[in-house]
Write an enzyme that holds these catalytic residues in place. Structure first.
Site, PDB file in Angstrom:
ATOM      1  N   CYS A  78       0.819  -1.210   0.000  1.00 41.63           N
ATOM      2  CA  CYS A  78       0.000   0.000   0.000  1.00 41.63           C
ATOM      3  C   CYS A  78       0.855   1.263   0.000  1.00 41.63           C
ATOM      4  CB  CYS A  78      -1.010   0.001   1.139  1.00 41.63           C
ATOM      5  SG  CYS A  78      -0.320  -0.205   2.781  1.00 41.63           S
ATOM      6  N   HIS A  98      -2.581   0.725   7.209  1.00 44.17           N
ATOM      7  CA  HIS A  98      -2.767   0.892   5.769  1.00 44.17           C
ATOM      8  C   HIS A  98      -2.462   2.337   5.396  1.00 44.17           C
ATOM      9  CE1 HIS A  98      -4.517   0.228   1.822  1.00 44.17           C
ATOM     10  NE2 HIS A  98      -5.402   1.184   2.019  1.00 44.17           N
ATOM     11  N   ASP A 108      -7.323   5.755  -2.135  1.00 46.90           N
ATOM     12  CA  ASP A 108      -7.103   4.533  -1.353  1.00 46.90           C
ATOM     13  C   ASP A 108      -6.981   3.343  -2.308  1.00 46.90           C
ATOM     14  OD1 ASP A 108      -7.228   2.324   0.347  1.00 46.90           O
ATOM     15  OD2 ASP A 108      -8.805   3.191   1.602  1.00 46.90           O
TER      16      ASP A 108
END
Length: 179
Positions: free
Chosen positions: A18, A127, A142
């Site tokens: 991520c 995250h 995202d």
């Protein structure tokens, strides 16, 4: 003649990369950073660490600043990567509300680090998420989303960031050059 909307670049989540996806989404470039580039930054940080821990069999996979197999880079890699591109990072003081963040031209983007629970709460982690203004609109990029989300207004951005603060997340402001 209608104005043409700029396509928003958006990488999807793969393994625990991520941070890689966040950086590429933040810079709106497919290869702004690669896995090899982030691994090199992490290795450099390991070599520069005066408190470098001793070698164990697990240290082949679990490095100080990332996991070799899955990614999962830490904030030090994020900051070093951004500094390589002439950006500076300011931690937002969580004691202040998100409304104190100026969404002006000095701000290149925002990186969120949020706690997550997956697999029915069996796995807890964090995250990385990029927020970025493209043209005049702000987007939530995202990598867990199937596509970018365009915020309706600044109040919606503030509400998201206040929620991040209230759940133990962190807000990092990515500034254009020196502040």
């Amino acid at each position: 003649m209608a104005t043409e909307r700029k396509l928003i670049y958006h990488e999807r989540q793969r393994l625990q990369f991520c941070l890689l996806h966040t950086l590429n989404n933040l810079f709106q470039e497919k290869d702004a950073f690669s896995r090899a580039a982030l691994n090199a930054i992490a290795r450099r940080l390991d070599l520069q660490d005066p408190n470098q821990s001793s070698w164990t069999p697990l240290s082949v996979v679990f490095k100080s600043h990332h996991n070799v197999v899955t990614g999962n880079y830490d904030v030090n890699v994020l900051i070093a990567a951004l500094e390589e591109r002439g950006k500076t990072v300011k931690w937002h003081d969580r004691r202040c509300g998100a409304s104190t963040i100026g969404l002006d031209d000095k701000l290149f983007g925002i990186v969120l680090n949020v706690p997550v629970k997956r697999y029915g709460g069996l796995w807890k982690g964090r995250h990385w998420i990029a927020l970025r203004r493209v043209d005049s609109a702000w987007y939530n990029l995202d990598s867990d989303f199937s596509s970018p989300y365009q915020f309706k207004n600044t109040e919606e951005i503030t509400e998201l960031m206040d929620g991040v603060i209230s759940t133990g997340g962190e807000i990092l402001l990515v500034m254009n050059g020196e502040d």
